[in-house]
Design a protein around this motif. Structure first.
Motif, mmCIF file in Angstrom:
data_model
loop_
_atom_site.group_PDB
_atom_site.id
_atom_site.type_symbol
_atom_site.label_atom_id
_atom_site.label_comp_id
_atom_site.label_asym_id
_atom_site.label_seq_id
_atom_site.Cartn_x
_atom_site.Cartn_y
_atom_site.Cartn_z
ATOM 1 N N VAL A 176 100.536 -51.015 60.520
ATOM 2 C CA VAL A 176 99.290 -50.263 60.328
ATOM 3 C C VAL A 176 99.090 -49.868 58.865
ATOM 4 O O VAL A 176 98.306 -48.973 58.551
ATOM 5 N N GLN A 177 99.793 -50.535 57.959
ATOM 6 C CA GLN A 177 99.599 -50.302 56.522
ATOM 7 C C GLN A 177 98.214 -50.769 56.115
ATOM 8 O O GLN A 177 97.761 -51.847 56.503
ATOM 9 N N ASN A 178 97.524 -49.969 55.326
ATOM 10 C CA ASN A 178 96.200 -50.355 54.834
ATOM 11 C C ASN A 178 96.321 -51.382 53.712
ATOM 12 O O ASN A 178 97.377 -51.533 53.099
ATOM 13 N N GLU A 179 95.241 -52.074 53.450
ATOM 14 C CA GLU A 179 95.273 -53.121 52.429
ATOM 15 C C GLU A 179 95.623 -52.591 51.049
ATOM 16 O O GLU A 179 96.181 -53.317 50.225
ATOM 17 N N ASP A 180 95.302 -51.301 50.788
ATOM 18 C CA ASP A 180 95.612 -50.735 49.469
ATOM 19 C C ASP A 180 97.073 -50.320 49.341
ATOM 20 O O ASP A 180 97.486 -49.747 48.335
ATOM 21 N N GLY A 181 97.875 -50.609 50.392
ATOM 22 C CA GLY A 181 99.299 -50.306 50.347
ATOM 23 C C GLY A 181 99.680 -48.979 50.958
ATOM 24 O O GLY A 181 100.864 -48.705 51.151
ATOM 25 N N GLY A 182 98.671 -48.133 51.266
ATOM 26 C CA GLY A 182 98.948 -46.803 51.786
ATOM 27 C C GLY A 182 98.742 -46.685 53.287
ATOM 28 O O GLY A 182 98.551 -47.680 53.996
ATOM 29 N N TRP A 183 98.809 -45.451 53.765
ATOM 30 C CA TRP A 183 98.646 -45.164 55.186
ATOM 31 C C TRP A 183 97.744 -43.953 55.379
ATOM 32 O O TRP A 183 97.604 -43.115 54.479
ATOM 33 N N SER A 184 97.162 -43.867 56.554
ATOM 34 C CA SER A 184 96.376 -42.702 56.939
ATOM 35 C C SER A 184 97.073 -41.992 58.090
ATOM 36 O O SER A 184 98.015 -42.524 58.682
ATOM 37 N N TYR A 185 96.587 -40.809 58.411
ATOM 38 C CA TYR A 185 97.168 -40.029 59.514
ATOM 39 C C TYR A 185 97.030 -40.783 60.828
ATOM 40 O O TYR A 185 97.995 -40.972 61.564
ATOM 41 N N ASN A 186 95.836 -41.230 61.130
ATOM 42 C CA ASN A 186 95.583 -42.095 62.283
ATOM 43 C C ASN A 186 95.194 -43.467 61.761
ATOM 44 O O ASN A 186 94.323 -43.575 60.889
ATOM 45 N N PRO A 187 95.817 -44.535 62.231
ATOM 46 C CA PRO A 187 95.521 -45.882 61.730
ATOM 47 C C PRO A 187 94.032 -46.206 61.793
ATOM 48 O O PRO A 187 93.336 -45.814 62.725
ATOM 49 N N GLY A 188 93.584 -46.902 60.743
ATOM 50 C CA GLY A 188 92.181 -47.295 60.678
ATOM 51 C C GLY A 188 91.362 -46.435 59.746
ATOM 52 O O GLY A 188 90.235 -46.788 59.395
ATOM 53 N N SER A 189 91.911 -45.306 59.307
ATOM 54 C CA SER A 189 91.215 -44.422 58.375
ATOM 55 C C SER A 189 91.692 -44.714 56.950
ATOM 56 O O SER A 189 92.722 -45.364 56.756
ATOM 57 N N PRO A 190 90.959 -44.215 55.939
ATOM 58 C CA PRO A 190 91.374 -44.439 54.552
ATOM 59 C C PRO A 190 92.739 -43.812 54.261
ATOM 60 O O PRO A 190 93.105 -42.785 54.829
ATOM 61 N N SER A 191 93.464 -44.423 53.373
ATOM 62 C CA SER A 191 94.793 -43.927 52.995
ATOM 63 C C SER A 191 94.706 -42.546 52.357
ATOM 64 O O SER A 191 93.694 -42.194 51.745
ATOM 65 N N GLU A 192 95.754 -41.755 52.518
ATOM 66 C CA GLU A 192 95.861 -40.472 51.813
ATOM 67 C C GLU A 192 97.310 -40.243 51.399
ATOM 68 O O GLU A 192 98.239 -40.839 51.945
ATOM 69 N N GLY A 193 97.469 -39.388 50.394
ATOM 70 C CA GLY A 193 98.771 -39.236 49.755
ATOM 71 C C GLY A 193 99.878 -38.713 50.637
ATOM 72 O O GLY A 193 101.024 -39.180 50.563
ATOM 73 N N SER A 194 99.580 -37.761 51.510
ATOM 74 C CA SER A 194 100.631 -37.170 52.326
ATOM 75 C C SER A 194 101.184 -38.152 53.351
ATOM 76 O O SER A 194 102.397 -38.306 53.493
ATOM 77 N N SER A 195 100.298 -38.806 54.090
ATOM 78 C CA SER A 195 100.753 -39.765 55.106
ATOM 79 C C SER A 195 101.467 -40.947 54.465
ATOM 80 O O SER A 195 102.484 -41.423 54.983
ATOM 81 N N SER A 225 102.053 -53.368 47.537
ATOM 82 C CA SER A 225 103.276 -52.737 48.035
ATOM 83 C C SER A 225 103.043 -51.273 48.383
ATOM 84 O O SER A 225 102.089 -50.636 47.921
ATOM 85 N N ALA A 226 103.966 -50.744 49.173
ATOM 86 C CA ALA A 226 103.881 -49.334 49.570
ATOM 87 C C ALA A 226 103.926 -48.426 48.351
ATOM 88 O O ALA A 226 103.202 -47.421 48.283
ATOM 89 N N TYR A 227 104.762 -48.758 47.366
ATOM 90 C CA TYR A 227 104.834 -47.919 46.179
ATOM 91 C C TYR A 227 103.555 -48.004 45.345
ATOM 92 O O TYR A 227 103.126 -47.013 44.753
ATOM 93 N N GLU A 228 102.940 -49.170 45.305
ATOM 94 C CA GLU A 228 101.653 -49.271 44.609
ATOM 95 C C GLU A 228 100.618 -48.399 45.302
ATOM 96 O O GLU A 228 99.805 -47.740 44.652
ATOM 97 N N GLY A 229 100.663 -48.392 46.632
ATOM 98 C CA GLY A 229 99.750 -47.552 47.380
ATOM 99 C C GLY A 229 99.993 -46.078 47.130
ATOM 100 O O GLY A 229 99.051 -45.276 47.093
ATOM 101 N N LEU A 230 101.260 -45.693 46.942
ATOM 102 C CA LEU A 230 101.597 -44.299 46.681
ATOM 103 C C LEU A 230 101.166 -43.860 45.289
ATOM 104 O O LEU A 230 100.558 -42.784 45.126
ATOM 105 N N LEU A 231 101.451 -44.668 44.283
ATOM 106 C CA LEU A 231 101.234 -44.253 42.892
ATOM 107 C C LEU A 231 99.769 -44.054 42.537
ATOM 108 O O LEU A 231 99.450 -43.333 41.590
ATOM 109 N N LYS A 232 98.879 -44.634 43.332
ATOM 110 C CA LYS A 232 97.455 -44.439 43.019
ATOM 111 C C LYS A 232 97.014 -43.002 43.298
ATOM 112 O O LYS A 232 95.939 -42.581 42.856
#
Length: 413
Positions: free
Chosen positions: A135-154, A179-186
């Motif tokens: 359920v990783q988003n294309e930008d490398g990050g994750w959201s609280y519930n899958p399908g939503s935009p990524s956010e830093g905490s999740s 990558s997951a780290y690329e998604g985090l660093l943004k």
């Protein structure tokens, strides 16, 4: 971390109220009292935090050598859906998850850390890690519930969970190759951020084109960037935290983590605690949960002295906040563990006893008679309880130790 749960509950409540408003106006009716499962820690409504608080309770118990009750472990394992994901709470775990089940990356991430620490749950851990990756988003990050935009905490929580599960976050990539780290660093506020004091912090999510600094996201991101989870062993090094080094190297997650804890250290200097504005209030109040998270993050980065005043503030001010709250008590136990403090005498409170009292009684520790003569348990400093058999030859100076327990924690909410 606890604030994240509160925010989720408020958001969910708002949605439910909006949907139910016409019916409520027509025929108001009181909500039924929640049914608390016998294996669950805590007495409050578990709808929005059941798995979250159970995971913290079991993780904290395991970290200090307490053997959790079997029914408590079974309850958590039983909450997992067939695909590996966890909802915040499923009242009827015998009913299979379906398309209407609201899966929750935060609950799943914390369950992974708890199950890994408990040992003997490798299949469940792998299944959940695979689901999180799916359920990783294309930008490398994750959201609280899958399908939503990524956010830093999740994004941070999931990365920590994957690291604890044995994954390499840098190699966890979305379908777009991010990558997951690329998604985090943004989500980090870099060297051009204003005000300058926010540099190094992480944000939750951009609003109106701006990414505000967020202490909750920052503490979680620091652990994620360090490849750690919520269980942090006291560091052998202790240096003052420093501000983000500028110019910052692109993609340097270690520097990003140090910049994050530098921001937290500076934020703690004013009052030895973080603050937040709660819904309905117009003035900030002490944020105990995020202060504890900040202390853990600073300890993980090797800056215990920068967290010392906040640790003392927590000892003096966290009793009411944590009373009867398994997630809060678990967080404080992990805070004590990370800093080398005594969780059984934390500001005059025995956190371990208080946590145990919120749910089913832990299992009794095995006695030497039950498990073999001369067995003792010791902590190797990494949070791993290790069972050693000291053979009869030890008395004669041979001292052969045989490792019995395969339980392991990987520096882990």
């Amino acid at each position: 971390m606890n604030v994240r749960r509160s925010a989720a509950a408020l958001a969910a409540s708002a949605v439910l109220c909006a949907v139910a408003a016409p019916a409520a106006l027509a025929a108001p009716s009181p909500s039924p009292a929640p049914v608390i499962p016998s294996g669950l820690y805590g007495k409050n409504d578990p709808t929005y935090d059941g798995v979250w608080r159970q995971s913290f309770a079991l993780l904290a118990q395991r970290t200090v050598g307490v053997r959790p009750a079997k029914e408590a472990v079974d309850w958590l394992v039983g909450q997992q859906c067939a695909d590996g994901g966890f909802a915040s709470f499923r009242a009827d775990a015998a009913k299979a998850c379906d398309a209407t089940t609201m899966l929750d990356t935060n609950a799943t991430a914390m369950a992974v850390q708890a199950l890994k620490a408990l040992g003997g749950q490798d299949a469940a851990v792998k299944k959940s890690a695979d689901w999180l990756k799916s359920v990783q988003n294309e930008d490398g990050g994750w959201s609280y519930n899958p399908g939503s935009p990524s956010e830093g905490s999740s994004t941070s929580l999931v990365i920590s969970a994957l690291a604890v599960a044995g994954e390499k976050p840098a190699d966890v990539k979305s379908k777009a190759g991010t990558s997951a780290y690329e998604g985090l660093l943004k989500f980090q506020l870099g060297c051009s951020a204003e005000p300058a004091g926010d540099r190094g912090a992480f944000g939750y999510q951009a609003a109106d084109g701006k990414l505000p600094a967020n202490a909750d996201a920052t503490a979680a991101a620091a652990l994620a960037a360090l490849g750690k989870g919520a269980v942090v062993s006291p560091s052998a090094t202790d240096t003052p935290a420093a501000a983000l080094v500028c110019p910052a190297g692109a993609g340097d997650v270690t520097a990003a983590a140090q910049g994050a804890v530098g921001y937290l250290a500076e934020a703690l200097k004013k009052n030895s605690h973080l603050t937040a504005v709660t819904p309905g209030a117009d003035q900030p109040t002490p944020d105990t949960g995020n202060t504890a998270d900040a202390v853990i993050a600073l300890a993980a980065a090797g800056h215990k002295q920068s967290a010392a005043s906040a640790l003392e503030w927590l000892k003096a001010n966290s009793a009411e906040w944590s009373k009867g709250n398994p997630a809060a008590l678990g967080t404080l136990i992990l805070t004590a563990h990370a800093t080398g403090a005594d969780p059984k005498s934390f500001g005059g409170t025995d956190l371990v006893a208080a946590l145990n009292a919120t749910g089913p009684a832990p299992q009794a520790s095995p006695s030497p008679k039950a498990t073999g003569e001369g067995i003792v348990m010791r902590d190797d400093g990494s949070g791993q309880g290790i069972w050693w058999i000291i053979g009869a030859g030890a008395a004669a100076g041979i001292g052969i130790g045989i490792l019995l327990s395969g339980r392991r924690k990987k520096n882990q909410p």
